[in-house]
Design a protein around this motif. Structure first.
Motif, mmCIF file in Angstrom:
data_model
loop_
_atom_site.group_PDB
_atom_site.id
_atom_site.type_symbol
_atom_site.label_atom_id
_atom_site.label_comp_id
_atom_site.label_asym_id
_atom_site.label_seq_id
_atom_site.Cartn_x
_atom_site.Cartn_y
_atom_site.Cartn_z
ATOM 1 N N TYR A 168 0.852 -1.191 0.000
ATOM 2 C CA TYR A 168 0.000 0.000 0.000
ATOM 3 C C TYR A 168 0.880 1.230 0.000
ATOM 4 O O TYR A 168 1.350 1.653 1.055
ATOM 5 N N VAL A 175 -10.235 -2.016 1.790
ATOM 6 C CA VAL A 175 -10.726 -2.382 0.460
ATOM 7 C C VAL A 175 -12.192 -2.815 0.502
ATOM 8 O O VAL A 175 -12.732 -3.165 1.548
ATOM 9 N N ARG A 176 -12.814 -2.771 -0.693
ATOM 10 C CA ARG A 176 -14.185 -3.266 -0.864
ATOM 11 C C ARG A 176 -14.119 -4.673 -1.445
ATOM 12 O O ARG A 176 -13.367 -4.922 -2.383
ATOM 13 N N ILE A 177 -14.922 -5.553 -0.928
ATOM 14 C CA ILE A 177 -14.878 -6.964 -1.342
ATOM 15 C C ILE A 177 -16.253 -7.435 -1.814
ATOM 16 O O ILE A 177 -17.272 -7.124 -1.180
ATOM 17 N N GLU A 211 -13.761 -6.700 -10.281
ATOM 18 C CA GLU A 211 -12.959 -5.489 -10.481
ATOM 19 C C GLU A 211 -13.732 -4.462 -11.310
ATOM 20 O O GLU A 211 -13.711 -3.266 -11.007
ATOM 21 N N PHE A 215 -14.677 -3.481 -7.105
ATOM 22 C CA PHE A 215 -14.195 -4.195 -5.917
ATOM 23 C C PHE A 215 -12.746 -4.621 -6.138
ATOM 24 O O PHE A 215 -12.340 -4.865 -7.267
ATOM 25 N N SER A 216 -11.995 -4.733 -5.042
ATOM 26 C CA SER A 216 -10.599 -5.096 -5.249
ATOM 27 C C SER A 216 -10.413 -6.607 -5.209
ATOM 28 O O SER A 216 -9.437 -7.118 -5.746
ATOM 29 N N GLN A 217 -11.312 -7.338 -4.572
ATOM 30 C CA GLN A 217 -11.156 -8.789 -4.494
ATOM 31 C C GLN A 217 -12.519 -9.455 -4.369
ATOM 32 O O GLN A 217 -13.525 -8.813 -4.088
ATOM 33 N N SER A 306 -4.692 -6.843 5.365
ATOM 34 C CA SER A 306 -5.420 -5.940 4.481
ATOM 35 C C SER A 306 -6.813 -5.655 5.051
ATOM 36 O O SER A 306 -7.673 -6.534 5.082
#
Ligand SMILES: *Cc1c(COP(=O)(O)O)cnc(C)c1O
Length: 358
Positions: A168, A175-177, A211, A215-217, A306
């Protein structure tokens, strides 16, 4: 194990600005290679200049994905030492992956010696900035030539290293999941518990779709009922609900992360109850509605810890810690990175120094 060393006479220039390294984009001057042939065993351990490999187009790995890998890091301390974090755990896990994919094991000591020797030779490549590190990627693949489906009789074991920036650059960013309720990553009897490339190949599509939605994951649910949380992309995931910590058990479908295991040990040392049991996504969403979902975080070698600020499941968003990093998430991050970069004492015996052999 005897390692034959051939040094490059064309050292690459190293990037000056360590804040721009990114992850896994540039590689050091050398790599480790070793060959396996049935009847002979592992042989010809060597360190050679980093270069493309030449393999036959009919090579088993290119068609049937008989491949496994590991991920670990070398850290530089303030006083210039270079050290590894629990490298023997990676060696043992790699052998578990070998077992599942019918590949030949490597003695734990040989694995760790190979890593140490390569890192020592490319020592100047270990970044100097706190948070930046040398990412180490050991991997093994099948090199038999032929299109019949069977376990290969020949393999290559290779280790490459990539200086990588702090995951980072702008600090720990929550993050948003996206909770994936269509595609699955694993199921009992499949390969979810081992680190093989095939698991990732099968997961790319869901990751790309998430993505696109910002969302990152992806958070994977169990492969049978799509009811219980398992893990996130390349991280395990832990939930703090009403003071207790919950995470999926690593039995069969979840990758037994070394960061996860280390985080659990620390959390228990700090007096937290850690429950490794199946946890339904419905219960997590309900805890969020009740204001009891206190912190959510992923654990993995690349990012260490994270923080998660949002989980989206079937159109409903659970917001966590007001979008900020929870205090326990921060404490875990500070403690793990402190031990890894040598600013905190290693009371657990997790650190292995890379000796300077010259
Ligand atoms: C590597 C990996 C992890 C994290 O493992 P660490 O040992 O903590 O780096 C978690 N999940 C998956 C699927 C992985 O491949």
């Amino acid at each position: 194990m005897d390692i034959k060393i051939t040094l490059t006479n064309q050292r690459k220039s190293r990037p000056e600005d360590e804040s721009k390294l990114g992850f896994g984009k540039i590689f050091t001057d050398h790599m480790f290679l070793m060959d396996y042939d049935e009847g002979i065993g592992w042989h010809d351990a060597r360190i050679v200049p980093y270069a493309p490999l030449s393999i036959d187009p009919a090579c088993v790995v290119l068609h049937y994905a008989q491949e496994i890998f590991e991920g670990m890091k070398a850290y530089r301390t303030a006083d210039g030492k270079v050290q590894l974090f629990r490298p023997e755990c990676n060696a043992v896990r790699m052998n578990d992956s070998c077992d599942r994919l019918c590949m030949p094991k490597i003695p734990v000591d040989d694995f760790v010696t190979a890593v140490k020797t390569l890192v020592d030779i490319d020592r100047e490549w270990v970044p100097h900035t706190y948070g930046a590190s040398l990412y180490i990627r050991p991997f093994m693949f099948a090199t038999d030539v032929g299109l019949g489906v069977h376990a290969s009789k020949k393999y290559i074991f290779c280790i490459i290293c990539a200086p990588s920036g702090a995951y980072y650059a702008a600090g720990l960013a929550p993050v948003r999941i996206y909770v994936e309720d269509d595609y699955i990553r694993s199921a009992p009897g499949l390969t979810g518990a081992v680190k093989c490339g095939g698991n990732y190949a099968a997961s790319i599509k869901a990751g790309e779709l998430a993505e696109k939605l910002g969302f990152s994951q992806v958070l994977w649910l169990d492969g049978i009922e799509k009811k219980y949380v398992e893990e996130v992309g390349a991280m395990n995931i832990l939930f703090k609900i009403d003071g207790k910590i919950y995470t999926a058990p690593t039995v069969g479908t979840v990758l037994p992360g070394i960061t996860r295991r280390s985080a659990i040990e620390l959390l228990r040392d700090w007096g937290y109850e850690v429950i490794e049991d199946r946890l339904a996504i419905d219960d997590i969403m309900q805890a969020a509605r009740d204001g009891k979902l206190e912190e959510v975080f992923g654990t993995g070698t690349a990012a260490v810890v994270s923080p998660v600020k949002e989980l989206d499941y079937k159109g409903e968003a659970a917001h966590i810690s007001d979008g900020k990093i929870g205090p326990l998430t921060q404490k875990l991050y500070d403690t793990l990175t402190g031990i890894q970069w040598g600013t905190l004492p290693d009371q657990k015996g997790w650190i292995v120094e890379v000796p300077e052999l010259g």
